[in-house]
Write an enzyme that holds these catalytic residues in place. Structure first.
Site, short mmCIF file in Angstrom:
data_model
loop_
_atom_site.label_atom_id
_atom_site.label_comp_id
_atom_site.label_asym_id
_atom_site.label_seq_id
_atom_site.Cartn_x
_atom_site.Cartn_y
_atom_site.Cartn_z
N HIS A 38 0.82 -1.21 0.00
CA HIS A 38 0.00 0.00 0.00
C HIS A 38 0.85 1.26 0.00
O HIS A 38 1.96 1.28 0.54
CB HIS A 38 -0.91 0.02 1.23
CG HIS A 38 -2.22 -0.64 1.02
ND1 HIS A 38 -3.43 -0.01 1.25
CD2 HIS A 38 -2.54 -1.88 0.59
CE1 HIS A 38 -4.42 -0.82 0.97
NE2 HIS A 38 -3.91 -1.97 0.57
N GLU A 107 -6.16 -0.63 -6.34
CA GLU A 107 -7.18 0.25 -5.76
C GLU A 107 -6.75 1.70 -6.00
O GLU A 107 -5.57 2.03 -5.93
CB GLU A 107 -7.32 0.04 -4.24
CG GLU A 107 -7.71 -1.35 -3.83
CD GLU A 107 -6.49 -2.15 -3.37
OE1 GLU A 107 -5.41 -1.55 -3.11
OE2 GLU A 107 -6.61 -3.38 -3.29
#
Length: 321
Positions: A38, A107
């Site tokens: 991330h 994402e």
């Protein structure tokens, strides 16, 4: 017997702590480990986002047995697929064959930082399909030149190749991603215990291959504290992937979950120290056909008690599944 894994959750702990946690997971007897990749945490309350690939290199040196896996890396925006191929080949060498490359379509939360926009889901899946093909070709050795719809590769080569390339996992959520995984993947990856995904994967060529799921949990001897912590840090998980892939930052997830109650989270995430409740939360994955399930203990400061409890209580019970 289902294999039980441990998740290095980069959104909730710093790099040194993550390496310490996976060392503890190996000592506790977990069968494998995975790591999120991330640029942002889901919620500001989680508070971290170190570079997963540095953590993986350190983890490969700090451990000796436990397999390592990205869960998952997006090889289309922040990273070019040729760069991912080099990272993965190096990790396979450093870990002496313990690495699996988990890939997904990404994402917006993480991929927006390079300013390339966020196309529709079908475009993102096209990009993933092309990217995996490039990575596979580079794993095969020799020079690679590719001029495709989404990516260009010019005279690339991996000079340090492991004897066996890392297996590739692909994250799935619907028919199109299952079709890509069936053609391209050695491993299916999913965060939902849906047997239909595994069936679609098998239909498109993935029959008999490993299927890895993931489940958030929140161990604490004080169940009320566990519920509060799960609500504070993991309520985003109730949104579903179609929502979670689209929101651009922690503020968006905070707003989208403003009305999610602690009891809503506790219905989905097992909280407390009732071994049977944790086993029952894993059971749907086993019944759906998953061969491996990676657990995510909620709270970066609550890993060591969880690992101790898992070693003595939880893992023996889960292996009965």
């Amino acid at each position: 017997m289902v294999r039980i894994g441990y998740t290095m959750m980069t959104e909730q702990a710093g790099p040194g702590e993550l390496v310490s946690h996976v060392v503890g997971a190996e000592r506790a007897g977990f069968d494998f480990s995975v790591i999120s990749d991330h640029a942002f945490p889901w919620l500001g309350s989680q508070g971290h986002a170190p570079y997963a690939w540095c953590v993986l290199g350190a983890a490969a040196q700090a451990t000796s047995r436990i397999p390592l896996m990205t869960f998952v890396t997006c090889p289309t925006f922040r990273y070019h697929p040729a760069v991912i191929a080099q990272k993965a080949a190096t990790m396979q060498l450093l870990s002496e064959g313990r690495f699996r490359l988990g890939l997904g379509s990404g994402e917006n939360l993480n991929e927006h930082i390079v300013g390339s926009g966020w196309p529709a889901a079908h475009i993102r899946l096209e990009m993933l399909d092309e990217a995996v093909g490039i990575i596979r070709e580079l794993f095969g050795g020799g020079y690679v030149t590719h001029h495709g719809t989404h990516f260009d590769v010019e005279n690339a080569r991996l000079w340090d190749l492991p004897p066996t390339p890392p297996p590739i996992g692909i994250a799935v959520s619907g028919e199109r991603s299952c079709e890509i995984a069936g053609r391209r993947a050695d491993v299916l990856v999913s965060t939902e215990p849906k047997g239909g995904l595994i069936q679609a994967f098998a239909t498109h060529g993935g029959a008999g291959r490993p299927c890895v799921g993931q489940l958030p949990v929140c161990y604490d001897p004080d169940r009320a504290s566990a519920v509060d912590r799960a609500h504070e840090q993991f309520r985003w998980a109730l949104g579903g992937w179609e929502v979670n892939a689209e929101l651009p930052g922690p503020a968006g997830f905070a707003g989208a979950t403003a009305h999610t109650r602690p009891e809503d989270v506790a219905e989905v995430i097992p909280c407390g120290d009732d071994v049977d409740a944790f086993v029952e939360a894993v059971r749907p994955y086993v019944e759906a056909g998953f061969t491996e399930v990676a657990l995510v203990q909620t709270g970066g400061d609550h890993q060591e008690p969880f690992l101790d409890w898992a070693e003595t209580k939880l893992l023996p019970a889960l292996r009965e599944l």
